[in-house]
Design an enzyme around this catalytic site. Structure first.
Site, PDB file in Angstrom:
ATOM      1  N   GLN A 182       0.846  -1.196   0.000  1.00 39.74           N
ATOM      2  CA  GLN A 182       0.000   0.000   0.000  1.00 39.74           C
ATOM      3  C   GLN A 182       0.887   1.253   0.000  1.00 39.74           C
ATOM      4  O   GLN A 182       2.091   1.163   0.241  1.00 39.74           O
ATOM      5  CB  GLN A 182      -0.923  -0.096   1.232  1.00 39.74           C
ATOM      6  CG  GLN A 182      -1.966   0.985   1.368  1.00 39.74           C
ATOM      7  CD  GLN A 182      -1.483   2.116   2.247  1.00 39.74           C
ATOM      8  OE1 GLN A 182      -0.493   1.967   2.945  1.00 39.74           O
ATOM      9  NE2 GLN A 182      -2.161   3.241   2.197  1.00 39.74           N
ATOM     10  N   VAL A 184       1.917   3.660   1.782  1.00 44.32           N
ATOM     11  CA  VAL A 184       2.904   4.111   2.774  1.00 44.32           C
ATOM     12  C   VAL A 184       3.767   2.971   3.319  1.00 44.32           C
ATOM     13  O   VAL A 184       4.545   3.176   4.239  1.00 44.32           O
ATOM     14  CB  VAL A 184       2.234   4.856   3.957  1.00 44.32           C
ATOM     15  CG1 VAL A 184       1.408   6.022   3.458  1.00 44.32           C
ATOM     16  CG2 VAL A 184       1.394   3.910   4.800  1.00 44.32           C
ATOM     17  N   LYS A 185       3.642   1.803   2.748  1.00 34.49           N
ATOM     18  CA  LYS A 185       4.420   0.679   3.278  1.00 34.49           C
ATOM     19  C   LYS A 185       5.857   0.706   2.730  1.00 34.49           C
ATOM     20  O   LYS A 185       6.179   1.505   1.854  1.00 34.49           O
ATOM     21  CB  LYS A 185       3.711  -0.639   2.931  1.00 34.49           C
ATOM     22  CG  LYS A 185       2.304  -0.738   3.536  1.00 34.49           C
ATOM     23  CD  LYS A 185       2.318  -0.975   5.042  1.00 34.49           C
ATOM     24  CE  LYS A 185       1.055  -0.534   5.739  1.00 34.49           C
ATOM     25  NZ  LYS A 185      -0.132  -1.320   5.450  1.00 34.49           N
ATOM     26  N   ASN A 186       6.702  -0.200   3.222  1.00 26.86           N
ATOM     27  CA  ASN A 186       8.121  -0.165   2.844  1.00 26.86           C
ATOM     28  C   ASN A 186       8.349  -0.388   1.352  1.00 26.86           C
ATOM     29  O   ASN A 186       9.306   0.104   0.799  1.00 26.86           O
ATOM     30  CB  ASN A 186       8.902  -1.223   3.624  1.00 26.86           C
ATOM     31  CG  ASN A 186       9.116  -0.817   5.063  1.00 26.86           C
ATOM     32  OD1 ASN A 186       8.271  -0.143   5.647  1.00 26.86           O
ATOM     33  ND2 ASN A 186      10.235  -1.205   5.639  1.00 26.86           N
TER      34      ASN A 186
END
Ligand SMILES: *Cc1c(COP(=O)(O)O)cnc(C)c1O
Length: 378
Positions: A182, A184-186
């Site tokens: 998603q 904002v994930k790494n």
């Protein structure tokens, strides 16, 4: 702009080149880049199967749904889970007409082995383990408990893209590992996820269930002439859950840089710890277990006057977050009220300090200056 909690950093030109290829060949859907990304992910993680999805939320739901069906679990059977997670993990259980039973957490922000053991009943079927912030917590102890008690393990690895334990990507022990890509994930792609089943049969099922239940193989196999290529059978009342080639294009590029990016995240955490660990009487830093090379999706601290510290940070144009509010406070999980005291404490006292790849050493010092000043006064 100030300093944001999250801000995704992309290899823009490479991503655009990869997307451009999709647009030029006229294929943005499932297949093409999604298949390449699945292959790349299997190679990166060493996990045997991977199906690319439009979110990790659908993956978590599919994990519970398919395990329930395949192992013959009943409505109302129990899955032990954590109250400190994004609601996706727990909604997956409720949506499958099972019961979420909450285990308490500790300073690792992950569920404890003792609490899991205490919650086991004759209706417990599985554990939903969340590696919060990219940390392993007590994962391997929980793996052992699952083995001893014949429980299935689902790993919500939304924060764990790139996390290693003793140099290896964990997850082989779990029936299903679910990643999130998603925004904002790494490994950010905008929106998508990956489900990695241990068993090939379940991988086949999820491919059908995430495409409305369509099984294209039935006719493809039975027809040599190619005349029936358009025909398919529908085996399940499935969902539209598969990923697409535009998102996979971004994923393929960002995956190449995931280890580099995570190493910088660990550097940020080291800088935070260097400044803040001296205040151990007033600031509790998240505990990272021995041997875990965390993806450092989050850097969480606990302080007594959380809301005031948040305001002090905001006044300096620093915008932290909270991961997460205790899920038991939401009305659908309220039946478990009072069962997880440490989670309640965390919910009221935790702050996630900014963790993004645009942050510099100076930014971290600036953030720590504000925290330090606040702690000295309070
Ligand atoms: C982000 C997140 C999810 C959901 O991921 P999506 O890809 O947005 O569906 C699930 N669990 C955890 C712990 C998350 O942080």
């Amino acid at each position: 702009m100030g300093i944001q909690l999250f801000k995704a950093k992309y290899e823009v030109d490479e991503c655009l080149a990869e997307i451009r290829e999709c647009l030029e060949v006229g294929w943005t859907g499932m297949g093409f880049k999604t298949v390449k990304f699945e292959e790349a992910w299997k190679e990166y993680t060493g996990l045997p199967f991977a199906h690319y999805l439009n979110s990790s939320t659908i993956g978590l739901y599919m994990a519970v749904n398919i395990l329930k069906e395949q192992y013959g679990w009943e409505d109302g059977d129990e899955i032990i889970t954590t109250p400190i997670t994004f609601v996706s993990s727990n909604h997956a259980i409720l949506k499958s007409d099972m019961k979420a039973v909450f285990a308490d957490i500790d300073e690792t922000m992950c569920m404890t082995a003792e609490s899991v053991k205490e919650r086991i009943t004759d209706r417990t079927r599985a554990v939903m383990y969340v590696g919060l912030g990219g940390n392993m917590g007590h994962y391997y102890e929980i793996v052992k408990i699952c083995e001893e008690n014949n429980l299935k393990l689902i790993l919500d690895a939304a924060h764990m893209a790139g996390t290693r334990y003793m140099s290896e990507i964990p997850g082989r022990e779990a029936e299903a590992v679910v990643y999130s890509f998603q925004a904002v994930k790494n490994l950010p792609t905008a929106d998508s996820g990956m489900i990695c089943f241990k068993r090939g049969e379940f991988d086949e099922i999820v491919r059908k269930k995430c495409w409305l239940g369509i099984n294209k193989d039935t006719y493809a196999r039975s027809s040599d002439s190619g005349n029936y290529k358009w025909r398919y059978d529908v085996e399940y009342v499935g969902d539209k859950g598969h990923g697409n080639s535009i998102m996979a294009s971004i994923g393929l590029v960002q995956l190449k840089y995931l280890d580099r990016d995570n190493a910088y995240r660990r550097q940020l955490v080291t800088w935070y710890r260097d400044r803040l660990s001296r205040y151990s009487d007033k600031i509790k830093l998240v505990k990272i277990e021995e041997g875990c090379e965390s993806a450092c999706h989050l850097f969480q601290i606990c302080v007594e006057k959380r809301d005031e510290l948040m305001m002090a940070l905001n006044a300096a144009e620093i915008y932290p977050g909270v991961h997460y509010a205790n899920n038991i406070n939401y009305h659908m999980y309220n039946y478990a009220k009072g069962s997880c005291p440490y989670a309640e404490y965390v919910s009221e006292h935790t702050i996630s300090l900014p963790m993004n790849l645009y942050l510099t050493f100076e930014d971290v010092q600036k953030i720590c200056d504000v925290v330090e000043k606040f702690i000295r006064k309070n």
